[in-house]
Design an enzyme around this catalytic site. Structure first.
Site, mmCIF file in Angstrom:
data_model
loop_
_atom_site.group_PDB
_atom_site.id
_atom_site.type_symbol
_atom_site.label_atom_id
_atom_site.label_comp_id
_atom_site.label_asym_id
_atom_site.label_seq_id
_atom_site.Cartn_x
_atom_site.Cartn_y
_atom_site.Cartn_z
ATOM 1 N N ASP A 53 0.823 -1.213 0.000
ATOM 2 C CA ASP A 53 0.000 0.000 0.000
ATOM 3 C C ASP A 53 0.857 1.265 0.000
ATOM 4 O O ASP A 53 0.361 2.370 0.178
ATOM 5 C CB ASP A 53 -0.951 0.013 1.199
ATOM 6 C CG ASP A 53 -0.223 0.077 2.544
ATOM 7 O OD1 ASP A 53 1.034 -0.020 2.548
ATOM 8 O OD2 ASP A 53 -0.896 0.224 3.584
ATOM 9 N N VAL A 55 3.154 2.054 2.145
ATOM 10 C CA VAL A 55 3.618 2.393 3.497
ATOM 11 C C VAL A 55 4.228 1.148 4.123
ATOM 12 O O VAL A 55 3.626 0.078 4.126
ATOM 13 C CB VAL A 55 2.446 2.890 4.383
ATOM 14 C CG1 VAL A 55 2.944 3.224 5.773
ATOM 15 C CG2 VAL A 55 1.770 4.086 3.739
ATOM 16 N N ASP A 63 6.617 -5.990 3.676
ATOM 17 C CA ASP A 63 5.283 -5.791 3.090
ATOM 18 C C ASP A 63 5.320 -4.924 1.838
ATOM 19 O O ASP A 63 4.328 -4.842 1.122
ATOM 20 C CB ASP A 63 4.332 -5.184 4.131
ATOM 21 C CG ASP A 63 4.865 -3.903 4.728
ATOM 22 O OD1 ASP A 63 6.057 -3.864 5.103
ATOM 23 O OD2 ASP A 63 4.102 -2.929 4.836
ATOM 24 N N GLU A 64 6.445 -4.285 1.553
ATOM 25 C CA GLU A 64 6.527 -3.404 0.377
ATOM 26 C C GLU A 64 7.599 -3.831 -0.623
ATOM 27 O O GLU A 64 7.761 -3.188 -1.653
ATOM 28 C CB GLU A 64 6.802 -1.963 0.829
ATOM 29 C CG GLU A 64 5.719 -1.367 1.721
ATOM 30 C CD GLU A 64 4.351 -1.332 1.062
ATOM 31 O OE1 GLU A 64 4.270 -0.992 -0.126
ATOM 32 O OE2 GLU A 64 3.364 -1.676 1.743
ATOM 33 N N HIS A 215 -19.760 -17.956 3.672
ATOM 34 C CA HIS A 215 -20.918 -18.418 4.447
ATOM 35 C C HIS A 215 -20.917 -19.936 4.609
ATOM 36 O O HIS A 215 -21.615 -20.474 5.467
ATOM 37 C CB HIS A 215 -22.233 -17.922 3.814
ATOM 38 C CG HIS A 215 -22.681 -18.683 2.613
ATOM 39 N ND1 HIS A 215 -22.558 -18.194 1.337
ATOM 40 C CD2 HIS A 215 -23.268 -19.894 2.489
ATOM 41 C CE1 HIS A 215 -23.046 -19.075 0.477
ATOM 42 N NE2 HIS A 215 -23.497 -20.119 1.150
ATOM 43 N N ASP A 262 -21.862 -9.570 2.105
ATOM 44 C CA ASP A 262 -20.760 -8.781 1.555
ATOM 45 C C ASP A 262 -19.453 -9.549 1.763
ATOM 46 O O ASP A 262 -19.238 -10.156 2.812
ATOM 47 C CB ASP A 262 -20.697 -7.428 2.281
ATOM 48 C CG ASP A 262 -19.818 -6.419 1.569
ATOM 49 O OD1 ASP A 262 -19.471 -6.641 0.394
ATOM 50 O OD2 ASP A 262 -19.492 -5.376 2.189
ATOM 51 N N SER A 360 -23.640 -23.548 -3.202
ATOM 52 C CA SER A 360 -22.866 -22.481 -2.572
ATOM 53 C C SER A 360 -21.364 -22.718 -2.657
ATOM 54 O O SER A 360 -20.885 -23.845 -2.480
ATOM 55 C CB SER A 360 -23.246 -22.364 -1.097
ATOM 56 O OG SER A 360 -24.444 -21.679 -0.937
ATOM 57 N N GLY A 361 -20.624 -21.645 -2.890
ATOM 58 C CA GLY A 361 -19.178 -21.713 -2.934
ATOM 59 C C GLY A 361 -18.625 -22.207 -4.249
ATOM 60 O O GLY A 361 -17.435 -22.062 -4.528
#
Length: 418
Positions: A53, A55, A63-64, A215, A262, A360-361
């Site tokens: 991201d 940063v 992470d970068e 779910h 969501d 589902s899935g």
């Protein structure tokens, strides 16, 4: 088959003590809780959203430093520049397979297919180029930003031979039950069992990773040790005679919402890798920059019920469904604003064709550039095959980055061997 969410959470009860014991075992393997990722071996845990991201959150900046992705239907390799906070294609000049293997490893793959130079339809203003005189140092330290690329070609990278089906499709219009699948037709389709009962579907994306719906694995279903994964088998009765693959880890999307569905996506990591055959193969994850258009033909497959309230099917069925524009699906007479950016609609507003309980899935796929892409995972819907109530699927284009970042955990916690 005819969609699901609330449809599948039934019938299984897991022992409380077993769940607690296994949770503790999981903590020993990965010191970071939930979907957090550990920075090297520092013990510092950060969420996947903080990777790449711009940063630096890790003590050593891990992470970068390894931010790579594949872009568009041609699998263009792009590297992130934390300085300009932009993604740039990699120029093919001086590129070779060794670099390709490193990039694949850093995306969480333990496989490598090929890399080659391709001419792009879009002209890029900037590239990442290799400084070959930099010596034997880290790949990412050899890359520098340049406005030119002598070959004019950028790197197209394939980490895994995905999206291949051995059978041609016959477009059938009868469902809810769908048409019976043949061996090798949907080689990425898996059946997910709890205590010998088919509960959900899923899709193979690597030898060790399965994509399914969040779910399917919430609450008492979140214990990885209660699941078995069956691949390359069309008949449920036949699965009962096999052992299936054990699940080592389940990672649900941290922003999954039980009520709205969501971010309805989850990953399963298998204890032992799959062996790829003509009937067991991975589907391709859609790359950033890929757009699937309304009315584009897609296919759904699964062992779901053949009518609302019916039993799951013994045989794998499939059918074709067109994508529906989000604004149309959100209209008052359809789902009235319930379709979020993490969702995609597919089906027929006239009803009669749909996914259903037990699907589902499972995968929603399309064929583009002779490759099969995972467009979505079966998520929810009102009833099965009802008029103006099409199926709703997790929008895989939104989840690809999250999937790659979580697959990287495997690399960060262990050695990769090619």
């Amino acid at each position: 088959m005819t969609v699901s969410g609330q449809h599948v959470l039934w019938c299984i009860s897991l022992g409380k003590s077993l769940l607690c014991i296994l949770s503790e075992m999981e903590l020993l393997e990965n010191r970071c809780l939930g979907s957090l990722i550990e920075c090297g071996s520092s013990g510092v845990c950060i969420p996947p959203s903080q990777w790449c991201d711009g940063v630096s959150h890790c003590p050593s900046g891990e992470d970068e430093t390894r931010c790579v992705r594949l872009f568009g239907p041609d699998f263009i390799l792009e590297v992130y520049s934390p300085v300009s906070k932009s993604w740039y294609p990699v120029c093919q000049d001086d590129w070779n397979d060794d670099y390709g293997k490193i990039a694949c490893k850093d995306m969480g793959y333990n496989t490598y297919y090929y890399s080659r130079g391709v001419a792009t339809e879009v002209s890029f203003k900037s590239y990442m180029k290799l400084n070959t005189s930099a010596g034997n140092i880290d790949l990412y330290k050899k890359l520098y930003s340049s406005d030119s690329c002598a070959s004019g070609n950028v790197v197209s990278l394939r980490c895994i031979e995905c999206g291949l089906s051995t059978k041609s499709m016959n477009i059938m219009n009868r469902i809810v039950g769908g048409s019976g699948a043949t061996p090798g037709q949907w080689p990425w389709q898996v059946s997910l069992h709890v205590h010998g009962i088919h509960v959900c579907g899923g899709s193979i994306i690597t030898r060790q990773w399965i994509v399914t719906a969040a779910h399917c694995v919430e609450g008492r279903f979140s214990d990885p040790y209660s699941w078995r994964v069956y691949a390359g088998i069309l008949n449920q009765n036949e699965m009962l005679l096999r052992n299936g693959y054990r699940v080592q880890q389940i990672i649900s999307h941290p922003d999954y919402d039980t009520d709205s569905k969501d971010n309805d996506v989850a990953l399963m990591k298998l204890e032992t890798p799959l062996s790829f055959t003509d009937t067991v193969r991975p589907v391709c994850l859609p790359n950033p920059g890929m757009m699937f258009q309304p009315n584009q033909q897609c296919w759904i497959s699964g062992w779901g019920a053949e009518y609302q309230g019916g039993k799951t099917s013994n045989n794998l069925n499939y059918v074709t469904v067109p994508l529906i524009e989000r604004s149309r699906c959100n209209s008052v007479y359809i789902y009235n604003g319930m379709i979020l950016p993490t969702m995609i609609c597919a089906g027929y507003l006239g009803g009669g064709i749909d996914s259903c309980q037990g699907d589902s899935g499972g995968p929603l796929v399309t064929n583009k550039n002779s490759v099969w892409w995972l467009v979505g995972d079966t998520s929810w819907g009102t009833g099965c095959a009802s008029p103006n109530r099409p199926g709703v699927y997790g929008n895989m284009t939104v989840f690809t980055d999250w999937i790659y970042k979580n697959m990287q955990v495997k690399y960060l916690h262990g050695l990769i061997v090619f």
